[in-house]
Each structure stands twice: as C-alpha cells, then as structure tokens.
Design a protein around this motif. Structure first.
Motif, PDB file in Angstrom:
ATOM      1  N   THR A 499       0.860  -1.289  -0.034  1.00  0.00           N
ATOM      2  CA  THR A 499       0.031  -0.123  -0.048  1.00  0.00           C
ATOM      3  C   THR A 499       1.182   1.343  -0.029  1.00  0.00           C
ATOM      4  OG1 THR A 499      -0.043   0.245   2.242  1.00  0.00           O
ATOM      5  CG2 THR A 499      -1.954  -1.115   1.410  1.00  0.00           C
ATOM      6  N   PRO A 500       0.378   2.403  -0.329  1.00  0.00           N
ATOM      7  CA  PRO A 500       1.176   3.595  -0.592  1.00  0.00           C
ATOM      8  C   PRO A 500       1.772   4.073   0.835  1.00  0.00           C
ATOM      9  CG  PRO A 500      -0.924   4.107  -1.941  1.00  0.00           C
ATOM     10  CD  PRO A 500      -0.974   2.786  -1.143  1.00  0.00           C
ATOM     11  N   GLN A 501       0.891   3.528   2.042  1.00  0.00           N
ATOM     12  CA  GLN A 501       1.428   3.888   3.314  1.00  0.00           C
ATOM     13  C   GLN A 501       2.509   3.001   3.679  1.00  0.00           C
ATOM     14  OE1 GLN A 501      -1.198   3.616   6.641  1.00  0.00           O
ATOM     15  NE2 GLN A 501      -1.916   5.684   6.746  1.00  0.00           N
ATOM     16  N   LEU A 502       2.749   1.906   3.242  1.00  0.00           N
ATOM     17  CA  LEU A 502       3.695   0.773   3.827  1.00  0.00           C
ATOM     18  C   LEU A 502       4.969   1.155   2.858  1.00  0.00           C
ATOM     19  CD1 LEU A 502       1.902  -2.507   4.076  1.00  0.00           C
ATOM     20  CD2 LEU A 502       2.977  -1.069   5.605  1.00  0.00           C
ATOM     21  N   LYS A 503       4.860   1.722   1.297  1.00  0.00           N
ATOM     22  CA  LYS A 503       5.976   2.066   0.744  1.00  0.00           C
ATOM     23  C   LYS A 503       6.364   3.488   1.444  1.00  0.00           C
ATOM     24  CE  LYS A 503       4.316   0.449  -3.705  1.00  0.00           C
ATOM     25  NZ  LYS A 503       3.714   0.681  -4.903  1.00  0.00           N
ATOM     26  N   GLY A 559       1.403  10.452  12.406  1.00  0.00           N
ATOM     27  CA  GLY A 559       1.348  11.517  11.328  1.00  0.00           C
ATOM     28  C   GLY A 559       0.426  11.066  10.222  1.00  0.00           C
ATOM     29  N   THR A 560       0.287   9.600  10.179  1.00  0.00           N
ATOM     30  CA  THR A 560      -0.617   9.324   9.084  1.00  0.00           C
ATOM     31  C   THR A 560      -1.904   8.706   9.379  1.00  0.00           C
ATOM     32  OG1 THR A 560       0.787   6.941   8.999  1.00  0.00           O
ATOM     33  CG2 THR A 560       1.318   8.657   7.580  1.00  0.00           C
ATOM     34  N   GLY A 561      -2.085   9.031  10.662  1.00  0.00           N
ATOM     35  CA  GLY A 561      -3.369   8.904  11.137  1.00  0.00           C
ATOM     36  C   GLY A 561      -3.964   7.407  11.962  1.00  0.00           C
ATOM     37  N   TRP A 562      -2.823   7.068  12.616  1.00  0.00           N
ATOM     38  CA  TRP A 562      -2.841   6.126  13.181  1.00  0.00           C
ATOM     39  C   TRP A 562      -3.216   6.547  14.791  1.00  0.00           C
ATOM     40  CZ3 TRP A 562      -2.294   0.502  12.514  1.00  0.00           C
ATOM     41  CH2 TRP A 562      -2.168   0.222  11.207  1.00  0.00           C
ATOM     42  N   THR A 563      -3.858   5.499  15.591  1.00  0.00           N
ATOM     43  CA  THR A 563      -4.164   5.929  16.952  1.00  0.00           C
ATOM     44  C   THR A 563      -3.844   4.674  17.852  1.00  0.00           C
ATOM     45  OG1 THR A 563      -6.627   5.531  16.760  1.00  0.00           O
ATOM     46  CG2 THR A 563      -5.820   7.704  16.368  1.00  0.00           C
ATOM     47  N   TYR A 564      -3.649   4.815  19.192  1.00  0.00           N
ATOM     48  CA  TYR A 564      -3.344   3.705  19.843  1.00  0.00           C
ATOM     49  C   TYR A 564      -4.786   3.058  20.402  1.00  0.00           C
ATOM     50  CZ  TYR A 564      -2.729   1.202  24.112  1.00  0.00           C
ATOM     51  OH  TYR A 564      -2.615   0.218  25.211  1.00  0.00           O
ATOM     52  N   ILE A 574      -5.419   1.307  13.748  1.00  0.00           N
ATOM     53  CA  ILE A 574      -5.424   1.226  15.683  1.00  0.00           C
ATOM     54  C   ILE A 574      -4.104   0.240  15.853  1.00  0.00           C
ATOM     55  CG2 ILE A 574      -6.402   0.604  17.608  1.00  0.00           C
ATOM     56  CD1 ILE A 574      -9.051   1.349  16.418  1.00  0.00           C
ATOM     57  N   THR A 575      -3.297   0.561  16.657  1.00  0.00           N
ATOM     58  CA  THR A 575      -2.386  -0.136  16.979  1.00  0.00           C
ATOM     59  C   THR A 575      -1.817   0.049  18.496  1.00  0.00           C
ATOM     60  OG1 THR A 575      -0.033  -0.695  16.725  1.00  0.00           O
ATOM     61  CG2 THR A 575      -0.500   1.639  16.324  1.00  0.00           C
ATOM     62  N   PRO A 576      -1.406  -1.320  19.077  1.00  0.00           N
ATOM     63  CA  PRO A 576      -1.076  -1.142  20.333  1.00  0.00           C
ATOM     64  C   PRO A 576       0.366  -0.780  20.757  1.00  0.00           C
ATOM     65  CG  PRO A 576      -1.054  -3.534  19.675  1.00  0.00           C
ATOM     66  CD  PRO A 576      -1.577  -2.518  18.578  1.00  0.00           C
TER      67      PRO A 576
END
Length: 753
Positions: A499-503, A559-564, A574-576
């Motif tokens: 995905t563009p995010q992972l690149k 910065g790319t929109g992830w939250t805890y 969402i990531t722990p």
C-alpha cells in the motif's frame, strides 16, 4: 505528570492559600466559586497538560468576567444566559499560536502552562510568607482605592487573588507578537543562509499605526475623572492611552522616575525594539490587558476605579516583568533592585516568572534540544525561599543556578521578603547524556534518491526475512504463534504491491539511515573511500538506534492517522504499539533491533559502506594532539559525557570558523587550503572555543576547582576567558595554530568560502 515536590509538597502550600481564602460571591451570594477554582488546580497539579491548564484560565476568567450582569447582586436575569468572554478569547489565541508555530522558530518554550504554574507559585509564596502578605496589604490600604475586596469589613485575600491572577495568567498573552517576529527573522535568515552562510539579514515587526493599537476604545468620556481628582497631574496625560496610563503608574510607584521620560520611552519602544532586534512581549501583553479591560469596564462597570487601580496595577506589573531590568535599571533611569512595597505584584511576577522552570514543554527548535527541569523541590517560609531543580538526562547549562540567583538579586530586593535569602540549586540525575542530546542535534546530508530507493527495497526485504524467521522458528519449536505475527506472515508481499502507506514507511526508514549514522559518528561513503568500513555496531549503539527507530515509527504512524488501541486493527488504523520503547514486548522490539543490526548489510548491498565521519576522525586527532601534552586516556576509553563534549567541541570549531568566512571541506574539494590564521583570528577563535568548552563542561556537571580531578569533575580552567591564565590562553590558540595540520591528517582542509 505533575511536578514532584519531594517532602516539600507544593500542593500543601496551595492548600494553605485556599484554606484562608473566602470569595466575596461565595460568602454573600451562596456561590461555590472557590471550590471550582481549587478543583481545577488540584487536577492540574496531578496532571499538568494544556487541557487542565485551560480549565484554570476558564474558571478564573469566568468568576471575574465583566458583563452586563451585576454578579454581586444575587438576582436571576432571565435574559442573561451567556455572554462572550473576550478575555478567554485572548487566552485561546495565545494557546493556538504557541502550539502551531513553535517549530518555525529557534527558541520558544511553553508559555500557556507556564503562566498557570507562575500563578500557582505566587499563591504558594503569598500563603507561606507573612512579610509579603503584609507588604501587599499595606500597599492596598495606603492607596486611594477604597473598593478592594472585604469580608465582613476585613481585608480579604481575594484582592491578591484577583490582581495576581490577572497579572500572572495574562503576563505572556502578547507572546504571539514575539513568535511572529521570531518566525520572520528565522525565515529570512534560513532562506538566505541556505544559499550561503555569508548572508545575514535583520528583521523587525512594525506597526502601520501603533497609536491605533495603543488606544482604549472610548465609550465614556468621563472614564478617568475620578482618577484625575486623586492624581491631578494625570490630567496632562491621555488616560485612554495604555502607555501613558502605565507611565503614570510607574512614576507613582517609583517617585524617582520622571513620568514624561517613561511615557516618551514607551511611545517609542516599538521603534527601539526594531532598531535593537528584540521584541518585549510583556509590553504588548500589558497593552492588550488594558485595551480589553478598559473597553469592558467602560461598557459594563459602574465603578471605573475598578480599572484604574487593580487592573492598571496588574497590567503595569506585566510590563515591568521584563521592562524593569531591561530599561528602568539602565541609563537614564538607573533604578536599584525593586522593593516589594513599590509594586508587590510586579515584584512577585518577576520572581515567579524567573523561578518557574519545571515542566516547561519546548516548542522552539533549539529549546527542544535543551535539557529541561523535570522535578522540583521547594521550601518557602517567612525567612527563606529554597528552590532545587532536578534535571534528568542532561543539565540546564552554563551556571544556570548561579545566573538565576544573580539576576534575581540584582533586580529584586530579596531580603525585604526573605531575610535568609534565596537559594537556587540544580541537581543533575545523569541518564545517557550522549544519546539524549545527540539525538536532538543530529545533522546529516540528504541521501540521493536512487540510494533511498535501493535502501527502501532492501529494508522491506529485511522485514520479510525477519517475519519469516520468527514464524518458522516458533513453528519449529512448537511455540504459540500470536495473531499479530500470523497476520504479518500471511500478508507478506513484494515491495511493488505494498500500500502507499507501507511504501512510504520503508522510504522513511531508508532516509533515516544517514541520520542514525550521524548520531553514532558515522556516515555513508563510496566503496573506494580509504576509510575502513564498519560492518557491525556495538550493542549500546544498536539499542540506542533501535529506540530512535521506534520513536520515528511512532511519529510516522501518528502523522498518517494511526491511533493507540489495545487491539491492532489495520483497517481502522489502530495499533497497541504507540507506546514508549520500554513498554513494547520483546518480540516487537525485535522489529526495531533487527533493521538496525542489518544497516551495514543494507548499505553494502547498494555498493556503499559505513565509515567513521571525517569530523569524528578530526575529534580523534584533536584528542591525540591534546593527549600529547597531557596525561590522558585513549579516546575510546573516555566516559560518554567526555566523548560527547569532544564531539561537540569539534562541531563548534567548524561553526566558529564559518563566522570568520572559513569552511572545513574534503581535501579533494575545490579551493586552496588555509595553512594558518593571523593573531586576531587566533584570539577570536580561541576565546569562542574556550567559552563553548566552559559551557559544555558545566552542562555535564563540572565545576571550578584549584586542581583538576576527573572523578570530582573539577577543573581550574573552568573560568571565563578574561580571567583565564596566559598559559591556558596560549594552549587554546595552539589548537587553531595546529588545526590546518590536524584537518590534513584526516583528509580535510580549511578553505576561505
């Protein structure tokens, strides 16, 4: 986190203040305002953040909101449901500017939370020091003001709360003006200096019509009549003009000051600031306060003395918190140290503003690199004020405690309040000083895009290899494979299908490699470079760089929109793992550790290698040069803090050479090598280098002592250049006499730019 106060509990001082406080509206009109304000303060002291700080601003300025409602009459007005609070609007503007613009300027620390802590420190001092309380009360009773707060005809501490709250919470409200000026200066200088370091430009903030800003909107022409009856000479001033109002207040409090001279200086102060390249935000804060309250009190208040005494008192204190020492203690005014009876609110504001150093979030670029006070022990009583700052992971810098004491003793008559005086101490709780400061001061060149591309591809392949290795190892050992690892394994895919995010994530890691290398004194080089390749890092370097990688990963995700979240949810970002490094499971830490271990292989796979940077090699050469005339250990055996000191000294040498128009470049670069400096240049460079060394030593805990002792961190040369002995001065000059040869030893040269 709140400020840790040790056994000297700051909260108890605040509690003492509120235990003695009775608010007028609570006593006579059955309100509970004091309880609401105290609740906000208690929460703030437990958790210092912007949200809880704003609760204190909001409660205070709503309690003392000036509206068409007569709040002293306990009468319900059906039409009065809400009213705009222009004072809170000013608070919101300051907060927005500070949060959103700090990274665009060099030096800026938090002023929003800082102002709340200044407010609380003042309450603590007032509650614990009877001399100050008596002085403040006498100041009020001796003035012509008769409407001060009373409870059952007795003087009320609310008079202090009100005046102090306005002064302390608003003392930095004009800071956005300073931010804008610093932004402009930084932008212009960064722009021209990106072309060449020989450029330089001065900027200034100007007003098309300063008089328009320096005017209280006139609603009631008779606004100042009562005041001029008491002070007939004030008739000759424009009492709708903030600078004239404050000039009169200063001349009233400090009789040796000529009111016309101060008024003239304040009228011209904007031009003076522009000519001298500085901005006094206290000046603008004071005018904003007078403009705001002047308008509101004319519009709503029956008693205009409410403006000309408490508000003018607070606003003038705001002006004086910088203006007193920067202007009034200099020619032509030459005022001595301020006594609290002259202006107790100004006295306290200067004291608390200077002492409030704990938990100040850095916003400006340079301030983010500094160490900061993390904790505080404080003792306040009728005879003394002892402040003990505690710093973790660095230090506050050159003579921090001594400078604080000296400044305050020069500006304020401390013994008039604290008979046994003021003591300021700084305790340094050393962490990894090299890592903590080096991370913030990384400088690395941008990598060519073709190399970024190659490194990004290899970074992704390394991620695939790590995931496969972990999965197959657990499978072979019969270990449980958690859902996160299984999901990663099942979703492994070639780089082009990411995905563009992972690149972008892989590109970010690739671009970060030069920065990480710079942190440990290394750089990328072509295979033909004569320097020996580094094929692996030390365990300490791996851990430090892995922690940095995790910090950067967190920035990237946020910065790319992830939250805890406790459970990973890729679809909803969402990531722990948006937690500090120490809270990561070992298996997850490995995803940061393995890429660091693999950096040498990654670099070699694209035809480059990792080598010790030439600036670091120059550091080693300089250490060898120093060791030849002193008994000292090899560089590799030095403690980290001394290595750091030496690294920074080398970087600083390059910087100060630039001040004289010289560059340090590769020996193969164009330009004739400079082989020597003239005597004036040697004096300039040696003095600058010594003073920088002095600051660095103090910053990592060294002190002056008659005999050098590494264990006790004392050095007889830890003095200013002007009092350094001649032999030591010559030794400093020898560094620069030999610098051209030392550069040549590591294939560098000095050229005139």
């Amino acid at each position: 986190m709140g400020v840790y106060m040790g056994e000297n509990n700051f909260k108890s001082y605040i509690n003492d203040f509120f235990n003695e406080l009775v608010l007028y509206d609570d006593h006579y009109n059955d309100h509970y305002y004091e309880g609401l304000l105290k609740a906000g303060i208690d929460v703030f002291l437990d958790t210092e953040n912007v949200y809880n700080a704003y609760e204190i601003y909001q409660t205070f300025f709503m309690i003392y909101q000036i509206t068409s409602e007569n709040k002293s009459d306990n009468v319900e007005l059906p039409s009065m449901v809400n009213e705009p609070n222009t004072l809170l609007d000013l608070v919101k503007i300051m907060k927005r500017y500070e949060e959103n613009t700090g990274d665009l300027i060099e030096k800026q620390r938090d002023h929003f939370i800082h102002s709340v802590n200044v407010f609380l420190l003042g309450l603590a001092i007032y509650s614990q020091n009877k001399s100050y309380r008596d002085t403040f009360k006498a100041y009020i009773l001796d003035s012509p003001y008769e409407k001060y707060y009373r409870i059952d005809e007795e003087f009320s501490h609310e008079e202090f709360l009100y005046r102090w709250g306005v002064a302390s919470l608003f003392h930095d409200i004009g800071y956005p003006v300073e931010i804008i000026g610093k932004q402009l200066n930084k932008f212009i200088n960064d722009s021209v200096k990106s072309i060449s370091s020989r450029y330089g430009a001065d900027t200034a903030v100007d007003f098309k019509d300063f008089n328009e800003f320096n005017t209280i909107i006139k609603i009631d022409p008779d606004f100042a009549d009562n005041y001029t009856k008491v002070y007939p000479k004030a008739k000759f001033l424009n009492l709708f003009k903030p600078t004239d109002i404050m000039a009169h207040k200063i001349a009233t409090d400090f009789p040796n000051v000529d009111v016309n001279a101060v008024a003239k200086h304040l009228d011209d102060f904007v031009n003076i600031m522009g000519e001298n390249g500085f901005i006094d935000h206290g000046f603008f804060s004071a005018i904003l306060v007078l403009n705001s309250y002047g308008y509101l009190i004319q519009k709503y208040a029956k008693n205009h003395d409410f403006f000309f005494y408490p508000i003018v008192d607070s606003a003038t204190a705001i002006l004086l918190h910088n203006y007193y020492r920067n202007v009034l203690q200099k020619k032509p005014f030459n005022l001595p140290a301020m006594h609290p009876r002259q202006n107790p609110i100004a006295f306290l504001l200067i004291l608390c503003d200077e002492l409030q150093e704990w938990n100040r979030q850095p916003f400006g670029i340079k301030d983010k690199k500094r160490s900061h006070v993390n904790e505080l022990n404080i003792v306040i009583d009728d005879s003394r004020l002892d402040v003990d700052y505690i710093v973790r992971g660095g230090a506050m810098g050159l003579g921090f405690s001594e400078d604080k004491e000296e400044l305050l003793k020069n500006v304020l008559s401390i013994p008039s309040v604290f008979k046994r005086g003021l003591t300021v101490l700084t305790e340094v709780k050393q962490g990894n000083v090299l890592r903590d400061i080096a991370i913030s001061e990384i400088q690395a060149p941008d990598t060519l895009m073709r190399n970024v591309e190659k490194l990004a591809l290899q970074t992704h392949q390394q991620y695939i290899d790590t995931t496969v290795e972990q999965y197959e190892r657990k499978l072979a050992n019969g270990e449980e494979i958690d859902d996160d690892l299984k999901q990663k394994y099942d979703n492994l895919t070639p780089f082009e299908d990411l995905t563009p995010q992972l690149k972008i994530a892989n590109i970010r890691q690739a671009r970060s490699i030069p920065k990480k290398l710079n942190m440990i004194g290394c750089e990328l080089a072509v295979e033909s470079d004569e320097r020996e390749a580094i094929h692996e890092f030390s365990e300490e370097e791996i851990l430090d760089l892995a922690k940095l990688e995790h910090d950067e990963w967190c920035d990237e995700k946020l910065g790319t929109g992830w939250t805890y979240g406790a459970e990973k949810d890729v679809e909803n970002l969402i990531t722990p793992y948006l937690v500090p490094w120490e809270e990561l499971p070992f298996d997850i830490q490995q995803y940061d550790i393995d890429p660091i271990k693999n950096i040498p292989n990654l670099v070699e796979s694209i035809g480059l290698k990792i080598v010790i940077s030439k600036i670091r090699l120059l550091t080693f050469e300089m250490h060898k040069f120093y060791a030849s005339s002193h008994e000292t250990v090899d560089f590799k055996d030095l403690p980290d803090y001394i290595k750091y000191s030496n690294y920074k000294q080398t970087d600083f040498l390059v910087k100060i050479l630039g001040e004289l128009g010289y560059d340090v470049v590769d020996s193969e670069a164009p330009g004739e090598a400079v082989l020597s400096f003239n005597e004036d240049e040697l004096e300039y460079l040696a003095k600058r280098e010594h003073n920088a060394w002095y600051k660095l030593k103090v910053n990592v805990g060294w002190k002056y002592g008659p005999v050098r002792d590494e264990n006790l961190k004392i050095n007889p040369n830890l003095v200013e250049w002007e009092v350094l002995d001649i032999a030591s001065r010559e030794s400093n000059k020898n560094t620069f006499k030999n610098l051209p040869q030392l550069c040549s030893n590591v294939n560098l040269k000095i050229v005139k730019n």
